[in-house]
Design a protein around this motif. Structure first.
Motif, mmCIF file in Angstrom:
data_model
loop_
_atom_site.group_PDB
_atom_site.id
_atom_site.type_symbol
_atom_site.label_atom_id
_atom_site.label_comp_id
_atom_site.label_asym_id
_atom_site.label_seq_id
_atom_site.Cartn_x
_atom_site.Cartn_y
_atom_site.Cartn_z
ATOM 1 N N TRP A 1 -0.861 -22.350 -10.098
ATOM 2 C CA TRP A 1 -0.405 -22.168 -8.728
ATOM 3 C C TRP A 1 0.352 -23.399 -8.227
ATOM 4 O O TRP A 1 1.342 -23.267 -7.501
ATOM 5 C CB TRP A 1 -1.598 -21.859 -7.816
ATOM 6 C CG TRP A 1 -2.237 -20.546 -8.151
ATOM 7 C CD1 TRP A 1 -3.311 -20.333 -8.968
ATOM 8 C CD2 TRP A 1 -1.804 -19.257 -7.717
ATOM 9 N NE1 TRP A 1 -3.597 -19.004 -9.065
ATOM 10 C CE2 TRP A 1 -2.686 -18.313 -8.295
ATOM 11 C CE3 TRP A 1 -0.780 -18.809 -6.897
ATOM 12 C CZ2 TRP A 1 -2.561 -16.948 -8.069
ATOM 13 C CZ3 TRP A 1 -0.657 -17.448 -6.664
ATOM 14 C CH2 TRP A 1 -1.526 -16.538 -7.249
ATOM 15 N N SER B 1 -4.715 -15.790 -13.899
ATOM 16 C CA SER B 1 -3.868 -16.722 -13.161
ATOM 17 C C SER B 1 -4.507 -18.092 -13.014
ATOM 18 O O SER B 1 -3.827 -19.061 -12.676
ATOM 19 C CB SER B 1 -3.539 -16.155 -11.780
ATOM 20 O OG SER B 1 -4.705 -16.058 -10.980
ATOM 21 N N VAL C 1 2.221 -8.826 -5.952
ATOM 22 C CA VAL C 1 1.292 -7.860 -5.358
ATOM 23 C C VAL C 1 0.988 -8.228 -3.912
ATOM 24 O O VAL C 1 0.988 -7.370 -3.012
ATOM 25 C CB VAL C 1 -0.002 -7.781 -6.189
ATOM 26 C CG1 VAL C 1 -1.053 -6.933 -5.466
ATOM 27 C CG2 VAL C 1 0.273 -7.191 -7.557
ATOM 28 N N LEU C 2 0.732 -9.510 -3.665
ATOM 29 C CA LEU C 2 0.410 -9.962 -2.301
ATOM 30 C C LEU C 2 1.603 -9.760 -1.366
ATOM 31 O O LEU C 2 1.435 -9.300 -0.228
ATOM 32 C CB LEU C 2 -0.005 -11.433 -2.336
ATOM 33 C CG LEU C 2 -1.320 -11.741 -3.061
ATOM 34 C CD1 LEU C 2 -1.556 -13.254 -3.118
ATOM 35 C CD2 LEU C 2 -2.490 -11.044 -2.386
ATOM 36 N N ILE C 3 2.805 -10.101 -1.825
ATOM 37 C CA ILE C 3 3.992 -9.948 -0.978
ATOM 38 C C ILE C 3 4.239 -8.478 -0.655
ATOM 39 O O ILE C 3 4.498 -8.113 0.507
ATOM 40 C CB ILE C 3 5.224 -10.563 -1.661
ATOM 41 C CG1 ILE C 3 5.076 -12.084 -1.741
ATOM 42 C CG2 ILE C 3 6.495 -10.198 -0.906
ATOM 43 C CD1 ILE C 3 6.208 -12.767 -2.468
ATOM 44 N N ALA D 1 -5.770 -11.497 -11.837
ATOM 45 C CA ALA D 1 -6.222 -12.562 -10.934
ATOM 46 C C ALA D 1 -7.025 -13.616 -11.695
ATOM 47 O O ALA D 1 -6.880 -14.823 -11.454
ATOM 48 C CB ALA D 1 -7.058 -11.969 -9.801
ATOM 49 N N THR E 1 2.077 -6.068 -0.608
ATOM 50 C CA THR E 1 1.021 -5.589 0.280
ATOM 51 C C THR E 1 1.243 -6.049 1.713
ATOM 52 O O THR E 1 1.121 -5.264 2.663
ATOM 53 C CB THR E 1 -0.346 -6.083 -0.216
ATOM 54 O OG1 THR E 1 -0.559 -5.640 -1.566
ATOM 55 C CG2 THR E 1 -1.467 -5.553 0.662
ATOM 56 N N VAL E 2 1.599 -7.311 1.880
ATOM 57 C CA VAL E 2 1.823 -7.851 3.228
ATOM 58 C C VAL E 2 3.002 -7.155 3.906
ATOM 59 O O VAL E 2 2.915 -6.754 5.073
ATOM 60 C CB VAL E 2 2.055 -9.376 3.159
ATOM 61 C CG1 VAL E 2 2.530 -9.902 4.511
ATOM 62 C CG2 VAL E 2 0.774 -10.090 2.752
ATOM 63 N N LEU F 1 0.563 -11.744 -9.407
ATOM 64 C CA LEU F 1 -0.320 -11.673 -8.246
ATOM 65 C C LEU F 1 0.430 -11.979 -6.958
ATOM 66 O O LEU F 1 0.164 -11.375 -5.911
ATOM 67 C CB LEU F 1 -1.483 -12.650 -8.431
ATOM 68 C CG LEU F 1 -2.736 -12.406 -7.581
ATOM 69 C CD1 LEU F 1 -3.300 -11.025 -7.870
ATOM 70 C CD2 LEU F 1 -3.785 -13.470 -7.849
ATOM 71 N N VAL F 2 1.384 -12.902 -7.034
ATOM 72 C CA VAL F 2 2.210 -13.200 -5.855
ATOM 73 C C VAL F 2 3.006 -11.966 -5.444
ATOM 74 O O VAL F 2 3.111 -11.648 -4.249
ATOM 75 C CB VAL F 2 3.150 -14.386 -6.150
ATOM 76 C CG1 VAL F 2 4.190 -14.531 -5.049
ATOM 77 C CG2 VAL F 2 2.352 -15.674 -6.273
#
Length: 309
Positions: A70, A52, A283-285, A49, A287-288, A280-281
């Motif tokens: 980003w 990034s 990981v977020l996807i 993180a 997780t969501v 990181l994207v």
């Protein structure tokens, strides 16, 4: 005048148990696993993180770049395409592997003749590494010397890696060939835990094998199904070595999924800041999507210790 003495009350001594008292394990038992998780999961995630938001080529010190990485990702056509490809391959993997895993897991949980031998043979791909499996299928599907070159009546020009649709099909097939046994093993254990009294009562009521499967087995495997699907989603979004060996993101960028694009950014273009942003994207996807699956399925509200109840 005589007075009677007060009755003597005898106190019972507490009975000592021969064995030691059984208590819940303390927090100390969780310390090794907690440290392992912090060291190899949380700390690297924090470092990713931080990276990034920097510009770093792997040499020297990272320089703070703000939101430049980003902003670049938002306007990067290849990045957007890689996200859609990652989701597509993940969905196809879930659609293909889930019914196969359920059927094979329920079958393996039975008492058929030679079931143990056939199950052991079927689980062999699970013992191989993804790299070995990819090299194996790359050789078998080689357009010059592999099976497609000898059966062009079935495979057309024989170059399965030269077209987007066939290349994606190969990735889904190879992933299913290797990882379906893993999910089959999960469903096998869950199917064996279903109380047999349910099937006995269904037989008395005249329900056949098909009705028993849809009205008893599937509802009882609900918790396991959600767990298996979440593992498939996370595994599908982070697939890398299969793409690296089989297609290398080709033809062109038609199979460049996000994990492979992250590798290209970081280790080929030496843009570790941009690669960290892609990671990181992902990981977020993941997780969501996992949280959505848990919430929609009601898995978070299930409190029973019995499968499916």
């Amino acid at each position: 005048m005589t007075t009677s003495a007060a009755p003597r009350v005898e106190r019972r001594r507490p009975v000592r148990r021969s064995g030691a008292a059984v208590a819940r394990p303390g927090f100390a038992w969780a310390v090794p696993a907690t440290l392992f998780f912090l060291l190899f999961a949380v700390v690297p995630l924090i470092l990713v993180a931080v990276l990034s938001f920097t510009s770093w080529d792997g040499l020297g010190s990272p320089e703070f770049a703000g939101l430049d990485n980003w902003r670049e990702l938002v306007h990067d056509h290849t990045m957007i395409q890689s996200l859609w490809l990652s989701v597509l391959i993940t969905v196809l993997g879930v659609v293909v592997q889930t019914p196969l895993s359920i059927l094979l897991g329920v079958w393996a949980a039975g008492r058929q003749r030679n079931r143990a031998i056939l199950s052991a043979v079927y689980f062999v791909p699970l013992l191989l590494s993804a790299t070995a499996v990819s090299i194996l299928w790359r050789a078998l599907l080689d357009p010059n010397f592999g099976v497609p070159s000898q059966a062009k009546w079935l495979f057309g020009d024989g170059n399965l890696f030269g077209h987007q649709a066939s290349a994606i099909g190969v990735l889904v097939f190879v992933g299913a060939w290797q990882y379906t046994p893993f999910h089959t093993l999960i469903y096998q254990g869950a199917a064996r835990s279903i109380p047999q009294v349910l099937y006995q009562a269904a037989e008395i009521d005249g329900a056949g094998m098909v009705r028993q499967f849809f009205h008893i087995t599937l509802p009882q495997l609900r918790n396991t199904m959600i767990t298996s699907m979440i593992l498939m989603v996370v595994g599908g979004l982070t697939t890398f070595d299969t793409v690296l060996i089989l297609t290398q993101g080709g033809p062109g960028t038609d199979t460049t999924i996000s994990a492979y694009y992250m590798y290209q950014k970081a280790f080929k273009s030496f843009d570790f800041g941009g690669g960290s942003a892609i990671a990181l994207v992902l990981v977020l996807i993941a997780t969501v999507i996992s949280l959505v699956v848990v919430k929609v399925s009601g898995y978070d509200k299930m409190r029973s210790t019995t499968e499916g109840l």
